[in-house]
Design a protein around this motif. Structure first.
Motif, PDB file in Angstrom:
ATOM      1  N   GLY A  29      15.183  -1.426  12.089  1.00 56.43           N
ATOM      2  CA  GLY A  29      14.787  -2.712  11.694  1.00 56.43           C
ATOM      3  C   GLY A  29      16.058  -3.266  11.208  1.00 56.43           C
ATOM      4  N   PRO A  30      16.445  -4.773  10.908  1.00 56.90           N
ATOM      5  CA  PRO A  30      17.849  -5.775  11.370  1.00 56.90           C
ATOM      6  C   PRO A  30      17.834  -5.409   9.221  1.00 56.90           C
ATOM      7  CG  PRO A  30      15.586  -6.959  11.632  1.00 56.90           C
ATOM      8  CD  PRO A  30      15.237  -5.732  11.497  1.00 56.90           C
ATOM      9  N   PHE A  31      17.592  -3.902   8.774  1.00 53.83           N
ATOM     10  CA  PHE A  31      17.296  -4.751   7.532  1.00 53.83           C
ATOM     11  C   PHE A  31      16.634  -3.551   6.700  1.00 53.83           C
ATOM     12  CE2 PHE A  31      16.918  -9.074   7.907  1.00 53.83           C
ATOM     13  CZ  PHE A  31      18.394  -9.611   7.061  1.00 53.83           C
ATOM     14  N   LYS A  32      17.651  -2.802   6.205  1.00 58.92           N
ATOM     15  CA  LYS A  32      17.534  -1.161   5.557  1.00 58.92           C
ATOM     16  C   LYS A  32      17.046  -1.475   4.118  1.00 58.92           C
ATOM     17  CE  LYS A  32      22.779  -0.268   3.862  1.00 58.92           C
ATOM     18  NZ  LYS A  32      23.489   0.528   4.329  1.00 58.92           N
ATOM     19  N   PHE A  33      16.422  -0.093   3.893  1.00 56.23           N
ATOM     20  CA  PHE A  33      15.332   0.178   2.280  1.00 56.23           C
ATOM     21  C   PHE A  33      16.535   0.074   1.285  1.00 56.23           C
ATOM     22  CE2 PHE A  33      13.784   2.123  -0.858  1.00 56.23           C
ATOM     23  CZ  PHE A  33      12.603   1.756  -0.950  1.00 56.23           C
ATOM     24  N   VAL A  34      16.659  -0.516   0.096  1.00 55.75           N
ATOM     25  CA  VAL A  34      17.143  -0.444  -0.868  1.00 55.75           C
ATOM     26  C   VAL A  34      16.376  -0.058  -1.565  1.00 55.75           C
ATOM     27  CG1 VAL A  34      18.683  -1.906  -2.686  1.00 55.75           C
ATOM     28  CG2 VAL A  34      18.911  -2.783  -0.249  1.00 55.75           C
ATOM     29  N   GLU A  35      15.637  -0.829  -2.462  1.00 56.85           N
ATOM     30  CA  GLU A  35      14.906  -1.114  -3.272  1.00 56.85           C
ATOM     31  C   GLU A  35      13.537  -1.356  -2.828  1.00 56.85           C
ATOM     32  OE1 GLU A  35      15.503  -2.258  -8.165  1.00 56.85           O
ATOM     33  OE2 GLU A  35      15.134  -4.264  -6.429  1.00 56.85           O
ATOM     34  N   THR A  51       0.685  -0.869   0.406  1.00 57.97           N
ATOM     35  CA  THR A  51      -0.083   0.373  -0.028  1.00 57.97           C
ATOM     36  C   THR A  51       0.812   2.059  -0.450  1.00 57.97           C
ATOM     37  OG1 THR A  51      -1.654  -1.310   1.195  1.00 57.97           O
ATOM     38  CG2 THR A  51      -1.414   1.208   1.171  1.00 57.97           C
ATOM     39  N   SER A  52       1.923   0.809   0.987  1.00 56.72           N
ATOM     40  CA  SER A  52       2.273   2.602   0.897  1.00 56.72           C
ATOM     41  C   SER A  52       4.099   1.947   2.076  1.00 56.72           C
ATOM     42  CB  SER A  52       2.280   3.705   1.687  1.00 56.72           C
ATOM     43  OG  SER A  52       2.692   4.657   1.971  1.00 56.72           O
ATOM     44  N   LEU A  53       5.171   2.938   1.595  1.00 54.07           N
ATOM     45  CA  LEU A  53       6.627   2.681   2.169  1.00 54.07           C
ATOM     46  C   LEU A  53       6.071   3.613   3.487  1.00 54.07           C
ATOM     47  CD1 LEU A  53       9.490   2.338  -0.217  1.00 54.07           C
ATOM     48  CD2 LEU A  53       7.918   1.249   0.659  1.00 54.07           C
ATOM     49  N   ASP A  54       5.136   4.337   4.161  1.00 55.77           N
ATOM     50  CA  ASP A  54       4.950   4.915   5.411  1.00 55.77           C
ATOM     51  C   ASP A  54       4.223   3.686   6.057  1.00 55.77           C
ATOM     52  OD1 ASP A  54       4.169   5.994   7.307  1.00 55.77           O
ATOM     53  OD2 ASP A  54       3.780   8.543   6.799  1.00 55.77           O
ATOM     54  N   ILE A  55       4.422   3.169   7.391  1.00 52.53           N
ATOM     55  CA  ILE A  55       3.573   1.861   7.630  1.00 52.53           C
ATOM     56  C   ILE A  55       2.937   2.526   8.254  1.00 52.53           C
ATOM     57  CG2 ILE A  55       5.641   1.685   9.124  1.00 52.53           C
ATOM     58  CD1 ILE A  55       3.937  -1.374   7.537  1.00 52.53           C
ATOM     59  N   LEU A  56       2.761   3.325   8.775  1.00 53.35           N
ATOM     60  CA  LEU A  56       1.682   3.862   9.489  1.00 53.35           C
ATOM     61  C   LEU A  56       1.086   4.199   9.416  1.00 53.35           C
ATOM     62  CD1 LEU A  56       4.266   6.864  11.979  1.00 53.35           C
ATOM     63  CD2 LEU A  56       3.451   4.045  12.467  1.00 53.35           C
ATOM     64  N   THR A  57       0.580   4.379   7.902  1.00 52.78           N
ATOM     65  CA  THR A  57      -0.090   4.740   7.238  1.00 52.78           C
ATOM     66  C   THR A  57      -1.632   3.376   6.719  1.00 52.78           C
ATOM     67  OG1 THR A  57       0.496   4.260   4.711  1.00 52.78           O
ATOM     68  CG2 THR A  57       0.181   6.155   6.223  1.00 52.78           C
ATOM     69  N   THR A  58      -0.826   2.031   6.744  1.00 51.85           N
ATOM     70  CA  THR A  58      -1.536   1.214   6.038  1.00 51.85           C
ATOM     71  C   THR A  58      -1.309   0.071   7.298  1.00 51.85           C
ATOM     72  OG1 THR A  58      -0.932  -0.464   4.660  1.00 51.85           O
ATOM     73  CG2 THR A  58       0.832   0.599   5.362  1.00 51.85           C
ATOM     74  N   GLN A  59      -2.818  -0.460   7.583  1.00 49.77           N
ATOM     75  CA  GLN A  59      -2.439  -2.346   8.602  1.00 49.77           C
ATOM     76  C   GLN A  59      -2.486  -2.657   7.745  1.00 49.77           C
ATOM     77  OE1 GLN A  59      -6.519  -0.796  10.329  1.00 49.77           O
ATOM     78  NE2 GLN A  59      -7.586  -0.686   8.142  1.00 49.77           N
ATOM     79  N   ARG A  60      -2.768  -3.491   6.360  1.00 46.81           N
ATOM     80  CA  ARG A  60      -2.727  -4.389   6.076  1.00 46.81           C
ATOM     81  C   ARG A  60      -1.586  -4.796   6.607  1.00 46.81           C
ATOM     82  NH1 ARG A  60      -1.591  -3.871   0.564  1.00 46.81           N
ATOM     83  NH2 ARG A  60      -3.129  -5.749   0.056  1.00 46.81           N
ATOM     84  N   LYS A 111      11.984   6.565   0.612  1.00 48.51           N
ATOM     85  CA  LYS A 111      13.588   5.740   1.010  1.00 48.51           C
ATOM     86  C   LYS A 111      12.915   5.681   2.511  1.00 48.51           C
ATOM     87  CE  LYS A 111      18.032   4.844   0.600  1.00 48.51           C
ATOM     88  NZ  LYS A 111      19.235   4.911   1.221  1.00 48.51           N
ATOM     89  N   PRO A 112      12.298   5.317   2.975  1.00 53.67           N
ATOM     90  CA  PRO A 112      11.881   4.734   4.087  1.00 53.67           C
ATOM     91  C   PRO A 112      12.614   4.518   5.139  1.00 53.67           C
ATOM     92  CG  PRO A 112      10.915   3.129   3.335  1.00 53.67           C
ATOM     93  CD  PRO A 112      11.589   3.658   2.064  1.00 53.67           C
ATOM     94  N   ILE A 113      13.098   4.613   6.405  1.00 56.53           N
ATOM     95  CA  ILE A 113      13.867   5.304   7.599  1.00 56.53           C
ATOM     96  C   ILE A 113      13.382   3.921   8.733  1.00 56.53           C
ATOM     97  CG2 ILE A 113      15.949   5.201   9.134  1.00 56.53           C
ATOM     98  CD1 ILE A 113      16.354   8.439   6.785  1.00 56.53           C
TER      99      ILE A 113
END
Lengths: 528, 307
Positions: free
Chosen positions: A200-206, A41-50, A195-197
């Motif tokens: 977590g144990p993994f950082k965003f690449v693509e 849905t979005s890379l802003d995880i606060l906006t999505t409950q899926r 490019k969300p920050i």
């Protein structure tokens, strides 16, 4: 030497896990799938409950708590300590001082406060608001009456005080991705959406929209030696048949199985060992509107439970990929009562109850449903002839899943079939039936019962865990007796996992949501 | 020529406006809203505030007017879902879709047109019969099923190609989705070409050419092929628009990051700006290709004038 639990398939109600000593291997790529239909849905995880979005979010973000599948409860994650005072309402959290965002900045109390205030922005309808609302003063921010949550105070850079409105375990409120902690400075920028920050144990690449998200190991993750893998690829794969081919072709490491594939994999000697399953905290049911006259009578609601051969539907139509519901709380709920027995299939008793309620020749109702294969039209189609046998006629009203959610919340139905989260917190799950809970929140059947309210209130006030569980079990039993719903099943989540992927957790809240820092791939992985 | 192009461009404006209006009205009346898809327990007051912020509390005609005004400046709006500009979302998806469609089109033309041509040269023969079996099968097979068969065969059994995904966008990842998408137009082109060639072969000007002693190769090359191309081009133009729609199934099946899957996801989540933007791009692409086809008519057949 680390110890990892290797999970194997369990049958029936028992979940069997075999533990074997293995040394986690560093490196390699974990290739997960996001199986729930559409793109992220979005890379802003606060906006999505899926659930779909939380699959990648478990790698990218972290919340105050985290779900521990082995213990079946949330445990502290971004805090090291929670000191409770003020009669159980005030929680003082000592935050980790070694948690770094993916831009290299250390997380502080300001980030936690900023994030929770953002979630309460009443013009955005952030789904996490339902949880943050438990903090005193959060509702005022949501309504635009205050700028900051009054119950949230920074003591120092790594200490926050949180005052709650009720005596609950905050772990159940602040463990999932929709309450992930964001970096206050970065998250306000537009670039954050690209490019969300996270922490977590993994950082965003693509992110290739509609296709995949790629993340790579974050070397400054706060858990020593973790994560094990170098990279995670989460591919959007909504089509079960396509996932099946990709899994057999060893192109993916995990694949959620539907009923037909569940049977096929179990009957395939090569694939049987890849199946893991867990009773998830979701209850499938037919909700009955008490405003519709026949459903106002408990005997009619009970008659419906007796009239349906639920086991037949689970075994033949759902292919055994569900557990029979014995009331509202699911099998993996800490307050589940093993002594509870489901309604028997007894059409004669159903007819008798209908006659006693003044409906000897039955009645007709409209049944709103989506097309969902596990709790939608196929199930409704199978139930209709069973109800017809006791004189009840059901007319189908088919709507999209998104529309069904609105119908359910607004009460604009006579009956509906649905799947609802009934955990992990048993108190929150049962509180949906409290008369003070609005229909639009989760009291979809507009249930009102003073005896039930009393049990829930007492459980909420109790400091004794055993007593609280006992009260919740009583409330659950009362719900069974009142039968505001046809208790259909608890979801059995089934996932195929390649033999080289280790550390899979039997997460009862959602099997696809894995604490990925604990996963690792051995040498036999094609993506090693 | 320029006046023709200008006139045709003007003619597209009412078409685009009609489509935009239709989609706008449709999504104003269908049940379900972005607010409920975002949070299943939002306070009614929060819902109201959110609707106000998104401009959903204005009457439909005001919203439509605002949308058209923004559209005129190239602003497709902001996605309700991702909160990104819709143009940005489309920009990320348009290239994979064009890659898929053009490759499918190349495959279908390269296979379908010669197949139909060869079949027409010897009607009723073995080649004709086989070609038409292929054509009818291609038109009848469901894309979803065909895609699964191709995946099974070329990925799982032969191991030649990946079964899904975009990868680096290279040919390896493109072949299976493009063939899945291209089989149906390939079959249509074969049938259309065959029918067109058969008809032209019996036309008076072809008989005249033969009676003048022109070799069969020259007759076919200069008279039959050239005239058949106008009909084939028309079909290609129409199929291009069709492929934009059919790509949805293929994109979903292969996890291909195109406009089709963006459209479906946006519809399901009632992300109206993204739906409108996606549909608009599909319509504009369709119109552009058909305009190009109209221009090509004149190149192929100089008798066609842009009067």
């Amino acid at each position: 030497m680390f110890r990892i639990v290797a999970i194997v398939a369990g049958l029936g109600l028992a979940l069997v896990a075999s533990a074997e000593a293995q040394t986690p291997r560093k490196g390699g790529t974990i290739r997960m799938t996001a199986p729930y239909g559409s793109s992220f849905t979005s890379l802003d995880i606060l906006t999505t409950q899926r659930a779909q979005d939380e699959i990648y979010a478990k790698a990218l973000h972290r919340s105050l708590y985290i779900w521990n599948s082995a213990e079946g409860k949330p445990v502290l994650e971004l805090a090291k300590e929670d000191v409770i005072s003020g009669g159980g309402l005030v929680h003082t959290f000592k935050l980790r001082d070694d948690a770094y965002f993916h831009n290299g900045r250390k997380m502080t109390a300001d980030d936690v406060i900023w994030t929770y205030n953002r979630i309460m922005d009443g013009t955005k309808a952030y789904p996490g608001a339902r949880y943050v609302r438990v903090i005193e003063g959060a509702a005022a921010v949501e309504k635009g009456q205050a700028k900051e949550i009054s119950g949230l105070k920074k003591i120092d850079d790594f200490t926050i005080e949180m005052k709650l409105t009720e005596k609950v375990d905050p772990g159940f409120y602040f463990w999932n991705a929709i309450t992930s902690i964001y970096p206050a400075d970065e998250a306000a920028k537009d670039s954050f959406l690209q490019k969300p920050i996270g922490l977590g144990p993994f950082k965003f690449v693509e992110h290739v929209p509609g296709s995949r998200i790629v993340l790579e190991r974050w070397d400054r993750f706060y858990k020593a030696g973790k994560p094990y893998a170098d990279k995670i690829i989460v591919s959007v794969m909504g089509e079960a048949a396509a996932r099946d081919v990709a899994f057999r072709n060893k192109e993916i490491d995990t694949s959620v199985l539907g009923p037909a594939q569940y049977v096929a994999y179990q009957n395939d000697a090569d694939l049987k060992g890849t199946v893991v399953e867990v009773a998830e905290v979701f209850t499938r049911y037919m909700g009955m509107n008490p405003a519709f006259k026949p459903f106002a009578d408990k005997r009619v609601r009970q008659a419906i439970n007796y009239a349906i051969d639920t086991d037949l539907i689970i075994n033949k139509l759902v292919k055994g990929k569900a557990y029979r519901a014995t009331s509202w709380l699911p099998l993996t709920s800490p307050a589940y009562d093993k002594a509870m027995k489901p309604y028997a299939f007894d059409p004669a008793k159903a007819k008798q109850l209908l006659a006693d309620a003044g409906y000897p020749t039955g009645f007709e109702f409209e049944w709103t449903t989506s097309q969902n294969e596990s709790w939608g039209l196929p199930i409704v189609s199978a139930v209709i002839p069973m109800l017809d046998r006791v004189g009840i006629k059901a007319k189908v009203k088919q709507v999209e899943t998104a529309v069904l959610a609105e119908v359910v919340r607004s009460g604009d139905y006579q009956a509906f079939i649905y799947s609802q989260a009934t955990g992990p917190d048993p108190q929150a799950a049962l509180k949906c039936f409290h008369s003070a809970t609005p229909q639009s929140a989760c009291n979809y059947m507009n249930f009102k019962n003073p005896e039930f309210d009393k049990l829930i209130d007492e459980a909420g006030q109790s400091d004794d865990a055993a007593k609280r569980t006992q009260l919740l079990q009583k409330a659950n039993a009362l719900l069974y007796e009142e039968a505001p719903v046809w208790f259909f099943n608890y979801n059995k989540a089934v996932m195929a996992v390649q033999p080289w992927l280790k550390g899979i957790q039997l997460n009862a809240t959602e099997l696809t949501h894995q604490n990925v820092e604990d996963l690792w791939v051995d040498e036999s992985s094609p993506a090693k | 020529m320029l006046s023709f192009l200008f006139r045709r461009l003007l003619q597209t404006i009412p078409t685009v406006l009609a489509v935009v209006a239709l989609v706008f009205v449709l999504f104003s009346v269908v049940p379900g809203s972005i607010v409920s898809s975002m949070s299943d327990d939002a306070d009614p007051q929060v819902e109201l505030r959110m609707k106000k912020q998104l401009g959903l509390d204005d009457p439909v005609y005001i919203r439509f007017g605002t949308y058209i005004a923004k559209l005129a400046t190239g602003d497709f709006g902001t996605s309700f879902r991702t909160r990104e500009p819709v143009t940005f979302m489309i920009a990320k998806r348009i290239w994979p879709t064009l890659q898929l469609i053009f490759t499918a089109m190349v495959f279908s033309v390269v296979i379908g047109v010669p197949l139909g041509f060869i079949a027409a040269l010897k009607p009723g023969g073995i080649v004709d019969t086989l070609a038409m079996v292929v054509a009818v099968s291609g038109l009848s097979i469901a894309k979803f099923w065909l895609g699964l068969v191709l995946m099974y065969l070329f990925a799982l059994k032969l191991g030649w190609l990946p079964s899904f995904g975009y990868g680096d966008g290279g040919l390896k990842y493109l072949i299976l989705p493009a063939v899945t998408l291209g089989v149906s137009p390939m079959a249509l082109f074969a049938r259309t070409t065959r029918a067109a060639v058969l008809e032209i072969m019996t036309a008076d000007f072809v008989r005249t050419a033969r009676s003048k002693g022109m070799s069969e190769t020259r007759v076919v090359k200069w008279h039959v092929m050239r005239n058949a191309l106008v009909i084939i081009l028309t079909t290609v133009g129409l199929q291009f628009g069709g492929l934009m729609g059919q790509a949805v199934v293929v994109e979903k099946l292969y996890s291909w990051p195109g406009i089709g899957s963006l459209l479906v996801d946006s519809v399901l989540q009632r992300d109206i700006p993204a739906v409108q933007g996606s549909i608009l791009v599909v319509v504009l692409s369709f119109l552009a290709i058909n305009l190009l086809i109209d221009v090509l008519y004149g190149v192929i057949d100089p008798r066609i004038r842009y009067a």
